[in-house]
Structures are given as structure tokens and as C-alpha cells.
Design a protein around this motif. Structure first.
Motif, short mmCIF file in Angstrom:
data_model
loop_
_atom_site.label_atom_id
_atom_site.label_comp_id
_atom_site.label_asym_id
_atom_site.label_seq_id
_atom_site.Cartn_x
_atom_site.Cartn_y
_atom_site.Cartn_z
N TYR A 515 0.83 -1.21 0.00
CA TYR A 515 0.00 0.00 0.00
C TYR A 515 0.87 1.26 0.00
O TYR A 515 0.63 2.19 -0.78
N PHE A 516 1.88 1.31 0.87
CA PHE A 516 2.65 2.55 1.01
C PHE A 516 3.73 2.71 -0.05
O PHE A 516 4.06 3.83 -0.44
N SER A 517 4.29 1.61 -0.52
CA SER A 517 5.38 1.72 -1.51
C SER A 517 4.87 1.74 -2.95
O SER A 517 5.55 2.23 -3.85
N GLY A 518 3.71 1.18 -3.17
CA GLY A 518 3.20 1.07 -4.54
C GLY A 518 3.79 -0.10 -5.30
O GLY A 518 3.53 -0.28 -6.49
N VAL A 519 4.60 -0.93 -4.61
CA VAL A 519 5.20 -2.12 -5.24
C VAL A 519 4.31 -3.32 -4.96
O VAL A 519 3.94 -3.56 -3.81
N ILE A 520 3.97 -4.07 -6.00
CA ILE A 520 3.10 -5.23 -5.85
C ILE A 520 3.95 -6.50 -5.86
O ILE A 520 4.77 -6.70 -6.77
N ILE A 521 3.76 -7.34 -4.88
CA ILE A 521 4.53 -8.59 -4.82
C ILE A 521 4.11 -9.52 -5.95
O ILE A 521 2.93 -9.63 -6.28
N GLU A 522 5.08 -10.13 -6.58
CA GLU A 522 4.79 -11.07 -7.67
C GLU A 522 4.48 -12.45 -7.09
O GLU A 522 5.23 -12.97 -6.27
N ILE A 523 3.37 -13.02 -7.55
CA ILE A 523 2.95 -14.34 -7.07
C ILE A 523 2.82 -15.27 -8.27
O ILE A 523 2.11 -14.97 -9.23
N THR A 524 3.54 -16.37 -8.22
CA THR A 524 3.44 -17.37 -9.29
C THR A 524 2.55 -18.52 -8.82
O THR A 524 2.51 -18.84 -7.64
N GLU A 525 1.81 -19.10 -9.78
CA GLU A 525 0.93 -20.23 -9.47
C GLU A 525 1.36 -21.45 -10.26
O GLU A 525 1.47 -21.39 -11.48
N ASN A 526 1.61 -22.54 -9.56
CA ASN A 526 1.99 -23.81 -10.20
C ASN A 526 1.27 -24.96 -9.53
O ASN A 526 0.86 -24.86 -8.37
N LYS A 527 1.12 -26.04 -10.27
CA LYS A 527 0.50 -27.24 -9.70
C LYS A 527 1.58 -28.18 -9.20
O LYS A 527 2.57 -28.43 -9.89
N LEU A 533 -3.05 -26.52 -6.73
CA LEU A 533 -2.48 -25.23 -7.09
C LEU A 533 -1.68 -24.67 -5.92
O LEU A 533 -2.18 -24.55 -4.81
N VAL A 534 -0.42 -24.34 -6.18
CA VAL A 534 0.46 -23.82 -5.14
C VAL A 534 0.90 -22.41 -5.54
O VAL A 534 1.37 -22.18 -6.65
N LYS A 535 0.72 -21.45 -4.61
CA LYS A 535 1.12 -20.07 -4.86
C LYS A 535 2.45 -19.78 -4.16
O LYS A 535 2.66 -20.20 -3.03
N LYS A 536 3.33 -19.07 -4.88
CA LYS A 536 4.64 -18.76 -4.31
C LYS A 536 4.93 -17.27 -4.50
O LYS A 536 4.85 -16.74 -5.61
N GLU A 537 5.27 -16.58 -3.40
CA GLU A 537 5.56 -15.14 -3.45
C GLU A 537 7.05 -14.92 -3.69
O GLU A 537 7.89 -15.57 -3.05
N ASN A 538 7.38 -14.00 -4.59
CA ASN A 538 8.78 -13.68 -4.88
C ASN A 538 9.23 -12.56 -3.93
O ASN A 538 9.26 -11.38 -4.28
N LEU A 539 9.57 -12.98 -2.69
CA LEU A 539 9.91 -12.01 -1.65
C LEU A 539 11.20 -11.25 -1.97
O LEU A 539 11.31 -10.05 -1.72
N ALA A 540 12.18 -11.96 -2.54
CA ALA A 540 13.48 -11.34 -2.82
C ALA A 540 13.31 -10.16 -3.79
O ALA A 540 13.86 -9.07 -3.58
N LYS A 541 12.54 -10.39 -4.84
CA LYS A 541 12.33 -9.33 -5.83
C LYS A 541 11.50 -8.20 -5.24
O LYS A 541 11.71 -7.02 -5.56
N PHE A 542 10.55 -8.54 -4.38
CA PHE A 542 9.70 -7.55 -3.71
C PHE A 542 10.56 -6.61 -2.86
O PHE A 542 10.46 -5.38 -2.95
N ARG A 543 11.44 -7.20 -2.03
CA ARG A 543 12.33 -6.39 -1.19
C ARG A 543 13.24 -5.49 -2.04
O ARG A 543 13.45 -4.32 -1.74
N GLU A 544 13.75 -6.08 -3.12
CA GLU A 544 14.68 -5.36 -3.99
C GLU A 544 14.02 -4.12 -4.59
O GLU A 544 14.61 -3.03 -4.60
#
Length: 685
Positions: A515-527, A533-544
């Protein structure tokens, strides 16, 4: 009976099969029914006999072709044909036991029909004379022997039903079991390139047998020719046979083409997702050919009726015409009346029996379809009937409402539908009362999260339907999109305190950072390997990405006297990285929840009131957990292009209903009260 006398598509009783011979060709597998299939059929028959005293139980279609030796080649239906043969043999054995002890036999047992199997030599004899010691000699013998034992076991356990069973099977005056008889001999004769094996392959690809719809289409089109036999020109003795055939073709071809074209047009429309969702509800895969739904409505088929109930109803209905036809036609042909008098008598006959004709019945199907199209074309009627179908109100009931004397205009009908929708939606689905008692209709403000869940969902859905219904220019509520999603009841302001550990902690930090940074975390969906269906957040890229914004001095705006956006994001990133730091006791959490986002649950009259509830698709709802109100708003706005958001849900998070829009960051008591007023306004009947 000589089965050649049967119409191309008809029904045939078990006694009518007796005395005939059937041939199972080698392109079919042998007999393979097990105890499970046999017991299921017998239990189904038992339930039919015990629940109903009228009507017929239709066994699956028996598709046959006449052979040169006068036997019948069975193209489809051999499993049931063999099973019924074994049941008849058991009946014969029971009848003999009755006779041996001097008990009158209440049913007549004819010699069962013959079945010859091309695949296994000796199967015909083994079917009649089963011997346990030979059952292992080939697979067909084994299944035949085991099938008879399953039949015997069933009747030993259901001894009191034996007389009812075999009377229904065998007594010509009381027979209640029939095969659907489909003779394709003429098709094979008229098309030299077509073989019986071709028809078998077509019927058995994917194990899709003849449906009610296919049988009904054949029944209707085949009967066109039969009904032409009573047209006046057939009695004109000056006409040659060729001329009569030409005239028949001139009459028959347009009628057949019209039925076929209407059929395709109706089927195409019923396959439109919006139209089908409106008139049927959530698709359950019941109808491979959807026009069958119209026939089921016209015959008043219920969920308890046999699979081929609808075909059987039409077949029996047309027999009323046939009985008249075969009684009067011979008399007219042999009468000494003048030609004009014959024509007059024929016309009288046609007028008398018109209600039993194909033209009359097909018009009913088209009229019902036209009725649905008429409802669909009016947005207000569409919205209300779509909701009633969601509530499982049957079409016949809605039809009766429209035909009431006081309903003179569309507006009258709409008002009646609106009353029914609001009453039925706000009635407890679990309430059990007698037919004379009025149901309890709840006021929408009295429905809450603690109410029956179905009642709550119905009330919230009602608010969405009535919102689009009451617009100055009404629009259609998308029942198609509604049925394509799974729905949760979501609290606008979270109903539970956030857990400072685990998933809640992580989710809160991420959504606040978003909300405050305007950066949206990327979430990938794989089976995964199990297909889940498994969701995975790309935390490293989000922090970067957040750190890049911090370093570029793009987050220096002040939030309060103590915090800039940069400082807030830095502390939140630290909390995300170091799980040992207390979230609840951290200054940044205190700043966000007490200074910036000031929602206090106790200020809202009840956190579980419907004024704090909306319908939200499960994927969105379960993705943001206990996210802050503005984060929820952003998520919903972003997902609107890819998923169906309920109109009232969108309005709540955009604060459309709120009279004061000073505080856009929080969902407050004033917002909840304004939403409640709108719910009451749009849902009043």
C-alpha cells in the motif's frame, strides 16, 4: 410377436421379445456385467415398483437390425438384453417351484428369447444351461454364471417382491417394463456405405449411448411420415402410389427440415453460457444435449424418474393417436363412401386427434423456448427469474404466475416476481412448516454472520441482483460469472484480531508495504505433483524493488510528525526480515493501526452484522487475509479486469454508499450504517 411390425422407434415389452432370436456380433465384447451392475438395476426396478403404481420403466435403447435369417443383430444393448434373459430364466424356475407345490402362478412365463454370441462358441447353450464346473472355461461363461447367482441372491433377499417383479415383467395386462426399440434396418438399407459396426462405433465412442434428446429427435422426425398416412390425398383412389409418395415427400420434407432447423437453433441458444445460467442455474453436466431440458419440463420429469422417462412419456402419448389411427384408417379405406365424404371423415379424424400429432407437440417445445427468450430479453424479468432459478423454483411455477388473471402487463409480472424473490430469499431454508403456515420472512438487517449460512448468502446475493435491477437503466446480473466462481462471505472490516505470528504477520507486513510503496509482490501459481495449485511469493524481488524506491528518494512524503513513507517502509522491511522482532509492540505497527488506519471494530454496531459483510470470490478473499481496508480496495480494483466482482462488493470498497467520504482509509460505523440503509432500500419488496 413379429417385431418387424414395430415402428422404427418404439417401445417393446419383455413378452414381445419372447419367441425372437438375437445375434451378438463379434465387433462387440462379450457379456461383462458384474454383481454391482445387476444389483443396481434390480434395486432401481424395486424402487420404481414400490414408489409408483403407474407408468413404465424404460430400459436403455435396444438398437437392432434385421438379418437375412429373420434374427435381430443387436448393435447396442446386449448387456441388459442378456441380463433380462437370465431374470426370465429365474422367473421360469420360480414358476416351476410354485407348480411343484401346488401354488397358483400369478404370472405367465413364456419361453425366453434366444441369444447367440458370435465371439464364444457354446455361449448360447451355456446361457440356458449354466454349470458351475464350466464357468472358468472362458470369460463369458464366468460372467453369465456369476450374473445368475447375483439375480438369485437378490430375489432371495427380496422374496416378498417376487410376484410384483415378475408380474411387471411378464403380465401383458400389467407389464411395466419396456426396452426402447430402435430398428435401424431401413437406415442400413438406404445407405450402402453404412454398416451396423459403424453405428455401434458411433454409439460407443467414449461410452456415450443414445440420450433422451437423440431418441426424441428420431421419434419426432420418424413420426412425420407415419402421420402423413392419414392425410386426405392418401384416400383418393384416382391417385397412383407414386403420386401419393411424391405428395407425402412434399409434405414431409419441409416439416422435417423445420423441426431439424428449430432443433439446432434452440440447442445453440441453450449452449450460450449466459442464457443457460439464467434459465437452468449452475450447470451440473446433466444434459449433454440441452434441448432435453425443455422436453423434461413439458413432461414434468422429476429427479426420481427413470433415465428414459421423457422418451417413454412421449412414446405413450403418441400411442393414443396410433390407437385411433389403426382403428379408423382400415374402416375408411374399406368404406363405400364417396371420395369427398371420405375426405370429410378424414378431416374430422385429424381435427379430433390433432393434439396427439407431432406438429402440436413440437409447437409446445418452440413455445416454451420462445417464452424463455422473451424472459431473457427483458433485463428486469431476466434478473428476477435467474434468481428464482438459483433458489430452485421450477419453471412450471413461474409459468403459472405469469398466467394469473391479475397479470395483465410485463410490469405486473415483474412486481409479482419481485415479491416472490424478496420473500423467498429472506426465508430460512431450514424452516419446516406445514403447507398452511406462512414462512418466516426475515428483515435483512436481522441477518448476520451467525445466521444460517445459506440464508446469509441468499440475502447478500439478493442485494446484488436488486442493485442492478433498480438502476435507472437496469443491467443484467451475470449469473454465468456467479456460477463460475466459489464465494465467501467476507467481513469488510476484519472480524478477528491479527495473529502477530506466522502467515498473518507476513501477510499484514506485505500488504501494508504494498500500500505505502506502490510495489506489488509477484505471485506465481503452479500445480504440485498431486495437481494442487500452489502459490509462491517472490519475496526477494519484492524487497529489492522497495529498496530501490527507498534509495531513489521517491518515498520522502510525510505520513505523520514522526514518519515518512521511507522510514515506515524501512521498518516494515526490517520486521519482514527479522521474525524475532515483535510486530504488535513495534512503533511502526502502532503508528499504522492507531494513527493512520483508525478502524475500531467496537464502533461498528456489530462486526458480524450484514452491514459489515459482502460476497467475495474465494481466490481474492483468501489471498489477502486480514489486509488493511485500503489494501482490500486496491486488490479488488486490480482484480476487477480478471474476475467477477459483485457490484455491491465493489461499491462498498469504493465507498459508493457512504454519505461522508472524508476518511477513505478506513471502514467506519458511519460507512456500515449507510451500507445498511442501502441494503434495506434495494431489498424491500
Amino acid at each position: 410377436m413379429d417385431l418387424s411390425e414395430k415402428k422404427k422407434l418404439d417401445t417393446v415389452s419383455i413378452p414381445e421379445l419372447c419367441g425372437n432370436s438375437f445375434f451378438i456380433p463379434d465387433y462387440q465384447r462379450g457379456y461383462r456385467w458384474t454383481k454391482d451392475e445387476i444389483t443396481y438395476l434390480l434395486k432401481d426396478l424395486k424402487e420404481f415398483f414400490t414408489k409408483t403404481s403407474e407408468g413404465f420403466y424404460c430400459l436403455q435403447p435396444l438398437v437392432v437390425a434385421k438379418r437375412c435369417d429373420n434374427s435381430w443383430e443387436v448393435i447396442d444393448g446386449q448387456q441388459r438384453l442378456t441380463t433380462i434373459n437370465l431374470i426370465l430364466q429365474y422367473a421360469s424356475n420360480i414358476a416351476q417351484k410354485y407348480k411343484d407345490v401346488g401354488i397358483p402362478v400369478p404370472f405367465s412365463v413364456d419361453e425366453p428369447y434366444d441369444i447367440d454370441y458370435q465371439t464364444r462358441e457354446g455361449s448360447k447353450e451355456y446361457l440356458r444351461n449354466r454349470d458351475e464346473k464350466d464357468k472358468a472355461s472362458n470369460i463369458d461363461f464366468f460372467h453369465i454364471y456369476e450374473a445368475y447367482e447375483a439375480i438369485k441372491h437378490f430375489f432371495e433377499e427380496n422374496n416378498k417382491y417376487i410376484n410384483d417383479f415378475f408380474t411387471a415383467f411378464l403380465d401383458n395386462n400389467k407389464v411395466r417394463i419396456r426396452f426402447i426399440w430402435y430398428n435401424v434396418s431401413e437406415d442400413l438399407k438406404n445407405n450402402s456405405a453404412l454398416t451396423a459396426e459403424d453405428i455401434f462405433t458411433r454409439l460407443n465412442i467414449g461410452k456415450i449411448g443414445l440420450t433422451n434428446a437423440e431418441l426424441l429427435k428420431a421419434l419426432f422426425i420418424n413420426r412425420v411420415d407415419l402421420e402423413l398416412n392419414v392425410q386426405p390425398f392418401q384416400f383418393d383412389e384416382s391417385y397412383s402410389p407414386d403420386r401419393k409418395r411424391n405428395l407425402s415427400a412434399q409434405f414431409a420434407i419441409p416439416v422435417k427440415d423445420r423441426i431439424a432447423n428449430n432443433w439446432d437453433e434452440i440447442e445453440k441458444c441453450l449452449n450460450e453460457p449466459d442464457f443457460w445460467a439464467f434459465i437452468y442455474g449452475k450447470d451440473d453436466g446433466k444434459y449433454a444435449t440441452r434441448i432435453e431440458f425443455l422436453f423434461d419440463i413439458l413432461t414434468k420429469k422429476t429427479s426420481e424418474d427413470n433415465s428414459y422417462y421423457t422418451f417413454n412419456e412421449y412414446s405413450e402419448y403418441f400411442k393414443k393417436f396410433d390407437d385411433e389411427f389403426f382403428e379408423i384408417l382400415p374402416k375408411l379405406k374399406s368404406s363405400s363412401l364417396e371420395q369427398k365424404e371420405k375426405e370429410i371423415e378424414v378431416r374430422k379424424f385429424l381435427d379430433k386427434t390433432r393434439e396427439f400429432t407431432i406438429e402440436h407437440e413440437w409447437k409446445k417445445v418452440c413455445d416454451l423456448y420462445d417464452k424463455f427468450r422473451s424472459w431473457y430479453s427483458n433485463e428486469k424479468i431476466y434478473n428476477l427469474i435467474g434468481f428464482l432459478r438459483y433458489l430452485d423454483v421450477d419453471i412450471e411455477t413461474i409459468n403459472k404466475w405469469e398466467k394469473q388473471e391479475e397479470i395483465e402487463t410485463h410490469d405486473d409480472f415483474i412486481e409479482l416476481l419481485k415479491r416472490e424473490v424478496c420473500t423467498r430469499a429472506l426465508t430460512d431454508p431450514n424452516e419446516k412448516k406445514s403447507d398452511d403456515d406462512e414462512p418466516t420472512v426475515y428483515d435483512i438487517k436481522d441477518i448476520s454472520y451467525e445466521s444460517d449460512y445459506r440464508l446469509l448468502v441468499r440475502a447478500l446475493l439478493l442485494s446484488n441482483v436488486m442493485f442492478v435491477q433498480n438502476l435507472k437503466r437496469p443491467i443484467r446480473f451475470s449469473y454465468k460469472d456467479f456460477y463460475n466462481e466459489k464465494w465467501d462471505v467476507e467481513h469488510v472490516a476484519s472480524q478477528t484480531e491479527m495473529d502477530s505470528e506466522g502467515k498473518d504477520r507476513k501477510s499484514w507486513i506485505i500488504t501494508t508495504l504494498e500500500y505505502f510503496s506502490g510495489v506489488i509482490i509477484e505471485i506465481t501459481e503452479n500445480k504440485n505433483s498431486k495437481g494442487k495449485l500452489v502459490k509462491k511469493e517472490n519475496l526477494a524481488k519484492f524487497r529489492e524493488k522497495i529498496q530501490q524506491k527507498i534509495d531513489s528518494n521517491k518515498l520522502d512524503d510525510n505520513i505523520s510528525d514522526d514518519y515518512t513513507i521511507r522510514k515506515l517502509c524501512e521498518e516494515l522491511l526490517d520486521l519482514l526480515t527479522h521474525k524475532d522482532i515483535s510486530l504488535i509492540n513495534s512503533p511502526v505497527y502502532n503508528e499504522i493501526t492507531k494513527v493512520i488506519f483508525k478502524t475500531k471494530m467496537h464502533e461498528i454496531e456489530s462486526k458480524n452484522s450484514i452491514s459489515n459483510l459482502v460476497l467475495l470470490d474465494q481466490r481474492t478473499n483468501r489471498g489477502y487475509h486480514n489486509a488493511l481496508f485500503p489494501v482490500k480496495c486496491r486488490w479488488i480494483k486490480e482484480r476487477e479486469s480478471e474476475i467477477f466482482i459483485m457490484p455491491c462488493t465493489k461499491n462498498v470498497f469504493m465507498k459508493v454508499y457512504s454519505k461522508q467520504k472524508i476518511d477513505q482509509m478506513n471502514w467506519n460505523k458511519e460507512d456500515a450504517d449507510d451500507y445498511m440503509q442501502e441494503l434495506e432500500r434495494i431489498c424491500q419488496n
